[in-house]
Design a protein around this motif. Structure first.
Motif, PDB file in Angstrom:
ATOM      1  N   ALA A 137       0.832  -1.204   0.000  1.00 48.61           N
ATOM      2  CA  ALA A 137       0.000   0.000   0.000  1.00 48.61           C
ATOM      3  C   ALA A 137       0.865   1.252   0.000  1.00 48.61           C
ATOM      4  CB  ALA A 137      -0.932  -0.008   1.205  1.00 48.61           C
ATOM      5  N   ASP A 168     -11.001   3.903  -2.072  1.00 47.17           N
ATOM      6  CA  ASP A 168     -10.242   3.268  -1.005  1.00 47.17           C
ATOM      7  C   ASP A 168      -8.841   3.876  -0.936  1.00 47.17           C
ATOM      8  OD1 ASP A 168      -8.865   1.653   0.667  1.00 47.17           O
ATOM      9  OD2 ASP A 168      -9.220  -0.206  -0.435  1.00 47.17           O
ATOM     10  N   HIS A 171      -5.900   1.562   1.321  1.00 46.41           N
ATOM     11  CA  HIS A 171      -5.113   0.468   0.759  1.00 46.41           C
ATOM     12  C   HIS A 171      -4.428   0.848  -0.538  1.00 46.41           C
ATOM     13  CE1 HIS A 171      -8.276  -1.712   3.150  1.00 46.41           C
ATOM     14  NE2 HIS A 171      -7.176  -2.252   3.610  1.00 46.41           N
ATOM     15  N   SER A 172      -4.529   2.129  -0.935  1.00 46.79           N
ATOM     16  CA  SER A 172      -4.166   2.441  -2.311  1.00 46.79           C
ATOM     17  C   SER A 172      -2.787   3.072  -2.449  1.00 46.79           C
ATOM     18  CB  SER A 172      -5.202   3.397  -2.911  1.00 46.79           C
ATOM     19  OG  SER A 172      -4.771   3.779  -4.184  1.00 46.79           O
ATOM     20  N   ARG A 173      -1.889   2.354  -3.121  1.00 49.36           N
ATOM     21  CA  ARG A 173      -0.574   2.921  -3.446  1.00 49.36           C
ATOM     22  C   ARG A 173      -0.721   3.948  -4.567  1.00 49.36           C
ATOM     23  NH1 ARG A 173       0.823  -3.073  -4.853  1.00 49.36           N
ATOM     24  NH2 ARG A 173      -0.377  -3.384  -6.748  1.00 49.36           N
ATOM     25  N   VAL A 174      -1.754   3.749  -5.412  1.00 53.00           N
ATOM     26  CA  VAL A 174      -1.981   4.712  -6.486  1.00 53.00           C
ATOM     27  C   VAL A 174      -2.317   6.077  -5.887  1.00 53.00           C
ATOM     28  CG1 VAL A 174      -3.438   5.279  -8.470  1.00 53.00           C
ATOM     29  CG2 VAL A 174      -2.745   2.916  -8.074  1.00 53.00           C
ATOM     30  N   ALA A 175      -3.135   6.059  -4.831  1.00 54.83           N
ATOM     31  CA  ALA A 175      -3.536   7.323  -4.204  1.00 54.83           C
ATOM     32  C   ALA A 175      -2.322   8.044  -3.628  1.00 54.83           C
ATOM     33  CB  ALA A 175      -4.568   7.067  -3.106  1.00 54.83           C
ATOM     34  N   LEU A 226     -10.854   5.367  -7.846  1.00 53.28           N
ATOM     35  CA  LEU A 226     -10.073   4.166  -7.549  1.00 53.28           C
ATOM     36  C   LEU A 226     -10.957   2.935  -7.504  1.00 53.28           C
ATOM     37  CD1 LEU A 226      -7.751   5.486  -4.718  1.00 53.28           C
ATOM     38  CD2 LEU A 226      -7.318   5.448  -7.174  1.00 53.28           C
ATOM     39  N   ARG A 227     -10.304   1.825  -7.743  1.00 56.30           N
ATOM     40  CA  ARG A 227     -11.012   0.551  -7.701  1.00 56.30           C
ATOM     41  C   ARG A 227     -11.252   0.143  -6.241  1.00 56.30           C
ATOM     42  NH1 ARG A 227      -9.229  -4.938  -7.671  1.00 56.30           N
ATOM     43  NH2 ARG A 227      -7.104  -4.194  -7.330  1.00 56.30           N
ATOM     44  N   GLN A 229     -10.865  -2.388  -3.813  1.00 54.14           N
ATOM     45  CA  GLN A 229      -9.961  -3.540  -3.828  1.00 54.14           C
ATOM     46  C   GLN A 229     -10.481  -4.632  -2.909  1.00 54.14           C
ATOM     47  OE1 GLN A 229      -5.716  -2.564  -4.067  1.00 54.14           O
ATOM     48  NE2 GLN A 229      -6.251  -0.475  -3.530  1.00 54.14           N
TER      49      GLN A 229
END
Lengths: 314, 179
Positions: A137, A168, A171-175, A226-227, A229
């Motif tokens: 994450a 989310d 848990h999101s590394r994209v965020a 975001l998805r 997850q």
């Protein structure tokens, strides 16, 4: 003579560790690669003497394909590895696995790993350039770069834009990578989603939490959806998917209520009907497929700039 | 560091006109011919030739592109420096065309070699010619020779040939710099 510019780092471990100048250099280089991948023959010989290992300790389709395509279009030699079918299952440590691969003369490692900080750990223990393709994450730097690059392409510039990241965040590394990248480029960022999916200390990043999606949409120029997850949901973070859709699902009705046209992004894979409805995902406001195309150009730029710092001929 | 002028502005004007004239001699109407300036320094020369073809020969629609060879260079990771790319713009089909490469100084021939590789990504040209303003003789690393030459010069390796362009063409020059 051409100007000489190079990245300030030898690895791409996260957006946190690179400067705004680095990001701009990656964007300028990616502009040229975007032209290259639209030629009849989409390949350049730059990395013909570079070998790259793609180590995926966690499932991925898009990112792995995108990296592999970028590597091949730069003429690099590519070896692929996925944890499911490897000696990792037999108890080999990460450093051992990677050093074994490096003794086969690999110059660059692209790694996805379920543990946050795996790339940083590796960069301190093995002698190769590391590109983080997602570590738990923590960060997913190339995704953030291609997201910001897509905003720049669609809206002209990132600076001064208002971006909301929905879903989310916990848990999101994209965020996280997106927040770092957008802030370094001068955009303002809000996050939106159920409070159970907000990291505790998000305010320390200079990011405001907006729990109401409609208010967030009214504020923003760009919404990055975001998805949800499901695979990371070890607790009940929200009562039901139906309730999530009602509160945080982006649909046409919500968009039509706005008196402006916002840009819709999604890092993929999409859960159609959950965080975004099909009519929105396929609309002209969505730049989801542009993001995928830009992903290849951005990854070519990152690999090219990092490879140029590996000196094999001194 | 000493400098010596190889061509002054009026000499360059004459040379450019001669080069344009030679191009017309071989390509007449440019129906099937295209000019490609090599980035970064060949583009300025190519733009001036296009201008002369338009003004003096009434050839108003000569096709002209720019080709960047950064990603095709054979000294990537060998030269100890990162080279920044330039724009490539080839707004026409190269297949079956007579291509004229345009560069300011021809030295080792390696750039031209890379440019020939780069051009393959755009199709199969009928033929490729090379025009350069300055030919540094006896310094080639590869069997590459120009078809049109502004001026031949004999220069030792430590010396550098630099072409200066001014906006209005009144202060163009070619100088030899001894570092």
């Amino acid at each position: 003579m051409n100007k000489m510019k190079e990245l300030s780092v030898n690895h791409l471990l996260g957006i946190k560790y690179i400067s705004e100048e680095d990001i701009q250099l990656i964007f300028e280089t990616a502009d040229h690669f975007k032209e290259v991948i639209n030629r009849p023959i989409k390949k350049v010989p730059s990395l013909r003497d570079v070998t790259i290992a793609n180590l995926f300790f966690e499932n991925s389709t898009r990112t792995r394909l995108s990296f592999e395509l970028a590597e091949k279009r730069l003429s690099a030699d590519v070896v692929n590895f996925s944890a499911a079918s490897s000696s990792v299952k037999k108890g080999e440590t990460l450093v051992d696995t990677v050093n074994n691969i490096l003794s086969m003369k690999v110059d660059l490692v692209v790694m996805r790993h379920p543990n946050p900080g795996a790339g940083i750990f590796l960069s301190k223990n093995v002698n190769a350039s590391i590109v983080n393709a997602g570590d738990g994450a923590h960060e997913h730097p190339t995704q953030a770069l291609l997201d910001a690059f897509s905003i720049r392409e669609k809206l002209g510039d990132v600076a001064g834009k208002k971006v909301v990241i929905v879903g989310d965040i916990l848990h999101s590394r994209v965020a996280l990578s997106n927040i770092f990248a957008l802030q370094k480029l001068g955009a303002s960022v809000k996050v939106c989603g159920p409070l159970t999916l907000m990291p505790k200390h998000i305010a320390h990043l200079g990011v405001e939490v907006e729990p109401n999606l409609d208010r967030a949409l009214a504020w923003c120029d760009v919404a990055n959806m975001l998805r949800v997850q499901n695979e990371r949901m070890d607790n009940s973070y929200f009562p039901s998917t139906r309730e999530y859709v009602q509160q945080y699902g982006l649909n046409l009705e919500r968009l039509q209520k706005l008196n402006k046209e916002i840009t819709i992004m999604h890092p993929g894979p999409i859960n159609r009907g959950v965080e975004i409805t099909s009519d929105v995902a396929d609309s002209n406001q969505a730049i989801i497929l542009n993001q995928v195309e830009n992903g290849v150009a951005i990854r070519m730029a990152v690999l090219y700039l990092l490879a140029s710092k590996i000196k094999n001929y001194d | 560091m000493s400098q010596k002028q190889l061509l002054n502005s009026s000499e360059m004007t004459v040379t450019l006109q001669r080069l344009a004239c030679q191009l017309v001699e071989n390509h007449t109407t440019f129906q099937n011919s295209v000019l490609i300036g090599l980035q970064p320094r060949g583009v300025a020369l190519a733009e001036r030739l296009v201008e002369i073809l338009k003004n003096d020969y009434d050839l108003t629609d000569v096709e002209f592109g720019k080709l960047d060879i950064t990603f095709y260079r054979d000294d990537f990771r060998r030269s100890g420096k990162v080279l920044e790319a330039n724009t490539t713009e080839i707004p026409f089909v190269v297949d079956g065309k007579r291509v004229i490469f345009i560069d300011d100084v021809l030295y080792t021939g390696r750039s031209i070699n890379s440019a020939l590789t780069a051009l393959q990504s755009f199709g199969r040209p009928l033929e490729v010619e090379l025009l350069c303003l300055i030919d540094r003789r006896f310094s080639r690393h590869l069997p590459i020779q120009p078809d049109y030459v502004g001026k031949h010069v004999d220069v030792i390796n430590e010396e550098k040939v630099k072409v200066n362009w001014s906006e209005d063409n009144k202060e163009n020059s070619v100088i030899l710099i001894d570092e």
